[in-house]
Design a protein around this motif. Structure first.
Motif, PDB file in Angstrom:
ATOM      1  N   LEU A   1     -10.738  -7.264   8.304  1.00 40.30           N
ATOM      2  CA  LEU A   1      -9.458  -6.713   9.267  1.00 40.30           C
ATOM      3  C   LEU A   1      -9.167  -5.529   8.370  1.00 40.30           C
ATOM      4  O   LEU A   1      -9.389  -5.213   6.977  1.00 40.30           O
ATOM      5  N   PHE A   2      -8.653  -4.318   8.873  1.00 43.03           N
ATOM      6  CA  PHE A   2      -8.068  -3.180   8.225  1.00 43.03           C
ATOM      7  C   PHE A   2      -6.670  -3.619   7.762  1.00 43.03           C
ATOM      8  O   PHE A   2      -5.838  -4.118   8.334  1.00 43.03           O
ATOM      9  N   HIS A   3      -6.127  -2.859   6.785  1.00 48.50           N
ATOM     10  CA  HIS A   3      -4.935  -3.016   6.003  1.00 48.50           C
ATOM     11  C   HIS A   3      -4.673  -1.641   5.800  1.00 48.50           C
ATOM     12  O   HIS A   3      -5.404  -0.727   5.309  1.00 48.50           O
ATOM     13  N   GLN A   4      -3.294  -1.106   5.977  1.00 45.71           N
ATOM     14  CA  GLN A   4      -3.021   0.427   5.627  1.00 45.71           C
ATOM     15  C   GLN A   4      -1.733   0.389   4.661  1.00 45.71           C
ATOM     16  O   GLN A   4      -0.950  -0.553   4.543  1.00 45.71           O
ATOM     17  N   HIS A   5      -1.781   1.541   4.075  1.00 42.07           N
ATOM     18  CA  HIS A   5      -0.690   1.743   2.923  1.00 42.07           C
ATOM     19  C   HIS A   5      -0.801   3.276   3.015  1.00 42.07           C
ATOM     20  O   HIS A   5      -1.439   4.158   3.377  1.00 42.07           O
ATOM     21  N   LEU A   6       0.545   3.691   2.906  1.00 41.79           N
ATOM     22  CA  LEU A   6       0.851   5.100   2.944  1.00 41.79           C
ATOM     23  C   LEU A   6       1.518   5.489   1.607  1.00 41.79           C
ATOM     24  O   LEU A   6       2.510   4.952   1.119  1.00 41.79           O
ATOM     25  N   HIS A   7       0.903   6.484   1.132  1.00 40.23           N
ATOM     26  CA  HIS A   7       1.312   6.986  -0.084  1.00 40.23           C
ATOM     27  C   HIS A   7       0.946   8.512  -0.532  1.00 40.23           C
ATOM     28  O   HIS A   7      -0.098   8.941  -0.165  1.00 40.23           O
ATOM     29  N   ALA A   8       1.947   9.305  -0.723  1.00 42.06           N
ATOM     30  CA  ALA A   8       1.469  10.877  -1.116  1.00 42.06           C
ATOM     31  C   ALA A   8       0.831  11.630   0.001  1.00 42.06           C
ATOM     32  O   ALA A   8      -0.016  12.275  -0.193  1.00 42.06           O
ATOM     33  N   GLU A   9       1.646  11.402   1.008  1.00 41.01           N
ATOM     34  CA  GLU A   9       1.019  11.853   2.259  1.00 41.01           C
ATOM     35  C   GLU A   9      -0.253  11.542   2.915  1.00 41.01           C
ATOM     36  O   GLU A   9      -1.220  12.442   3.293  1.00 41.01           O
ATOM     37  N   THR A  10      -0.732  10.366   2.413  1.00 43.94           N
ATOM     38  CA  THR A  10      -2.144   9.828   2.641  1.00 43.94           C
ATOM     39  C   THR A  10      -2.093   8.596   3.398  1.00 43.94           C
ATOM     40  O   THR A  10      -1.299   7.666   2.871  1.00 43.94           O
ATOM     41  N   LEU A  11      -2.928   8.442   4.108  1.00 44.45           N
ATOM     42  CA  LEU A  11      -2.969   7.067   5.014  1.00 44.45           C
ATOM     43  C   LEU A  11      -4.031   6.572   4.364  1.00 44.45           C
ATOM     44  O   LEU A  11      -5.264   7.201   4.388  1.00 44.45           O
ATOM     45  N   PHE A  12      -4.117   5.123   3.645  1.00 51.37           N
ATOM     46  CA  PHE A  12      -5.173   4.346   3.045  1.00 51.37           C
ATOM     47  C   PHE A  12      -5.586   3.529   4.356  1.00 51.37           C
ATOM     48  O   PHE A  12      -4.854   2.449   4.434  1.00 51.37           O
ATOM     49  N   MET A  13      -6.610   3.342   4.544  1.00 48.88           N
ATOM     50  CA  MET A  13      -7.372   2.659   5.468  1.00 48.88           C
ATOM     51  C   MET A  13      -8.407   1.666   4.610  1.00 48.88           C
ATOM     52  O   MET A  13      -9.533   1.987   4.273  1.00 48.88           O
ATOM     53  N   THR A  14      -8.044   0.142   4.300  1.00 45.05           N
ATOM     54  CA  THR A  14      -8.594  -0.456   3.423  1.00 45.05           C
ATOM     55  C   THR A  14      -9.334  -1.661   4.329  1.00 45.05           C
ATOM     56  O   THR A  14      -8.665  -2.199   5.128  1.00 45.05           O
ATOM     57  N   GLY A  15     -10.770  -1.767   4.110  1.00 37.93           N
ATOM     58  CA  GLY A  15     -11.101  -2.824   4.790  1.00 37.93           C
ATOM     59  C   GLY A  15     -12.538  -3.470   4.373  1.00 37.93           C
ATOM     60  O   GLY A  15     -13.171  -2.913   3.283  1.00 37.93           O
ATOM     61  N   SER A  16     -13.274  -4.343   5.138  1.00 39.35           N
ATOM     62  CA  SER A  16     -14.658  -4.730   4.766  1.00 39.35           C
ATOM     63  C   SER A  16     -15.718  -3.847   5.130  1.00 39.35           C
ATOM     64  O   SER A  16     -15.475  -3.046   6.068  1.00 39.35           O
ATOM     65  N   ALA A  17     -16.697  -4.072   4.592  1.00 41.09           N
ATOM     66  CA  ALA A  17     -17.895  -3.207   5.208  1.00 41.09           C
ATOM     67  C   ALA A  17     -18.176  -3.420   6.679  1.00 41.09           C
ATOM     68  O   ALA A  17     -18.482  -2.664   7.604  1.00 41.09           O
TER      69      ALA A  17
ATOM     70  N   GLY B   1      -8.325  -7.673  17.148  1.00 39.72           N
ATOM     71  CA  GLY B   1      -8.813  -8.341  16.102  1.00 39.72           C
ATOM     72  C   GLY B   1      -9.673  -7.429  15.018  1.00 39.72           C
ATOM     73  O   GLY B   1     -10.313  -8.367  14.193  1.00 39.72           O
ATOM     74  N   THR B   2      -9.250  -6.176  14.624  1.00 41.50           N
ATOM     75  CA  THR B   2      -9.536  -5.645  13.445  1.00 41.50           C
ATOM     76  C   THR B   2      -8.488  -4.971  12.837  1.00 41.50           C
ATOM     77  O   THR B   2      -8.736  -4.513  11.507  1.00 41.50           O
ATOM     78  N   LEU B   3      -7.247  -5.065  13.199  1.00 45.19           N
ATOM     79  CA  LEU B   3      -6.122  -4.015  12.440  1.00 45.19           C
ATOM     80  C   LEU B   3      -5.522  -4.934  11.450  1.00 45.19           C
ATOM     81  O   LEU B   3      -4.837  -4.491  10.691  1.00 45.19           O
ATOM     82  N   GLY B   4      -5.259  -6.426  11.501  1.00 46.44           N
ATOM     83  CA  GLY B   4      -4.448  -7.065  10.554  1.00 46.44           C
ATOM     84  C   GLY B   4      -3.017  -6.753  10.786  1.00 46.44           C
ATOM     85  O   GLY B   4      -2.513  -6.735  11.514  1.00 46.44           O
ATOM     86  N   THR B   5      -2.598  -6.266   9.444  1.00 46.37           N
ATOM     87  CA  THR B   5      -1.134  -5.865   9.191  1.00 46.37           C
ATOM     88  C   THR B   5      -1.240  -4.282   9.713  1.00 46.37           C
ATOM     89  O   THR B   5      -0.063  -3.578   9.700  1.00 46.37           O
ATOM     90  N   ALA B   6      -2.232  -3.693   9.992  1.00 52.22           N
ATOM     91  CA  ALA B   6      -2.200  -2.106  10.273  1.00 52.22           C
ATOM     92  C   ALA B   6      -1.691  -1.821  11.507  1.00 52.22           C
ATOM     93  O   ALA B   6      -1.584  -2.487  12.610  1.00 52.22           O
ATOM     94  N   ARG B   7      -1.143  -0.479  11.592  1.00 51.09           N
ATOM     95  CA  ARG B   7      -0.567   0.113  12.838  1.00 51.09           C
ATOM     96  C   ARG B   7      -1.695   0.529  13.840  1.00 51.09           C
ATOM     97  O   ARG B   7      -2.771   0.990  13.382  1.00 51.09           O
ATOM     98  N   GLU B   8      -1.285   0.465  15.195  1.00 52.37           N
ATOM     99  CA  GLU B   8      -2.360   1.051  16.109  1.00 52.37           C
ATOM    100  C   GLU B   8      -2.728   2.508  15.906  1.00 52.37           C
ATOM    101  O   GLU B   8      -1.836   3.216  15.419  1.00 52.37           O
ATOM    102  N   LEU B   9      -4.046   2.874  16.113  1.00 51.41           N
ATOM    103  CA  LEU B   9      -4.396   4.114  15.900  1.00 51.41           C
ATOM    104  C   LEU B   9      -5.017   4.659  17.117  1.00 51.41           C
ATOM    105  O   LEU B   9      -6.064   4.327  17.630  1.00 51.41           O
ATOM    106  N   HIS B  10      -4.525   5.724  17.860  1.00 49.87           N
ATOM    107  CA  HIS B  10      -4.992   6.362  18.988  1.00 49.87           C
ATOM    108  C   HIS B  10      -5.520   7.738  18.785  1.00 49.87           C
ATOM    109  O   HIS B  10      -5.150   8.256  17.827  1.00 49.87           O
TER     110      HIS B  10
END
Length: 227
Positions: free
Chosen positions: A144-160, A199-208
């Motif tokens: 699953l993807f997880h997202q964090h926001l810091h320093a005007e940057t979106l972090f998309m963290t996930g598995s291979a 089934g890929t976003l986990g706690t992440a917000r939707e991305l259009h």
């Protein structure tokens, strides 16, 4: 696909980090924070290269992949005034366990980088993702993807696996966006979405993600206000 990149290395304390950036700017790419969801606007070249960088994130678990796009000009047709915050994007494997709060300091230490070209397979059309749809909704699913926001940057963290499974979104934009013919006023542009129920976003917000072929010459932050 051959992808020119720049490899940067910088040290924070006793740890040295590798940051990968595209060798040439992703001029026609904008990522916007809408609070409840995220919007991306991409040209064909940007979509192709971001799809390749998405794959590279799957095979580079010890690297941060940085897309410096927050100062880019936006598409000519939008987005609406007063409803936007542009972001950079960082892709990283969850095993790296990098703290986003350290990103601003790391970013400030990056030099010009070392040029390199990597060869990646062309993204598939998503057949494997369809076959795995039910498995993604098992409680044990960790891809699953997880997202964090810091320093005007979106972090998309996930598995291979989740990076590989979702790279198809960008190949779809690059392949089908330029030839899209609007058949209904509600669907004037070709687009795709990372949905919360796929089934890929986990706690992440939707991305259009929307294909665009007309772009303003000035960054969104300095664009003349429309009347």
């Amino acid at each position: 696909m051959k992808l020119p990149i720049a490899i940067h290395q910088a040290r924070l304390g006793s740890t040295e980090f590798k940051v990968i950036r595209p060798a040439q700017p992703l001029a026609h790419a904008v990522l916007i924070d809408r609070d409840r969801h995220l919007d991306a606007y991409l040209g064909q070249d940007a979509a192709q290269r971001i799809g390749a960088l998405w794959q590279l994130a799957a095979s580079s678990p010890r690297s941060l992949i940085h897309l410096p796009i927050r100062g880019n000009a936006g598409p000519s047709h939008g987005p609406p005034e007063g409803d936007r915050r542009q972001l950079d994007l960082v892709l990283l494997h969850h095993s790296l366990q990098f703290a986003p709060s350290r990103w601003k300091e790391l970013r400030g230490r990056l030099g010009p980088g070392r040029p390199q070209t990597v060869t990646l397979p062309d993204p598939g059309r998503g057949d494997e993702a369809v076959e795995d749809y039910e498995a993604r909704h098992y409680r044990e699913n960790r891809d699953l993807f997880h997202q964090h926001l810091h320093a005007e940057t979106l972090f998309m963290t996930g598995s291979a696996k989740v990076f590989l499974d979702t790279a198809r979104h960008f190949s779809d934009i690059a392949r089908n966006g330029p030839g899209h013919i609007a058949t209904h006023s509600n669907y004037p542009h070709f687009c795709t979405t990372f949905h919360s129920n796929d089934g890929t976003l986990g706690t992440a917000r939707e991305l259009h993600i929307e294909y665009c072929d007309q772009w303003d010459p000035a960054p969104l932050g300095v664009r003349p206000r429309r009347r």
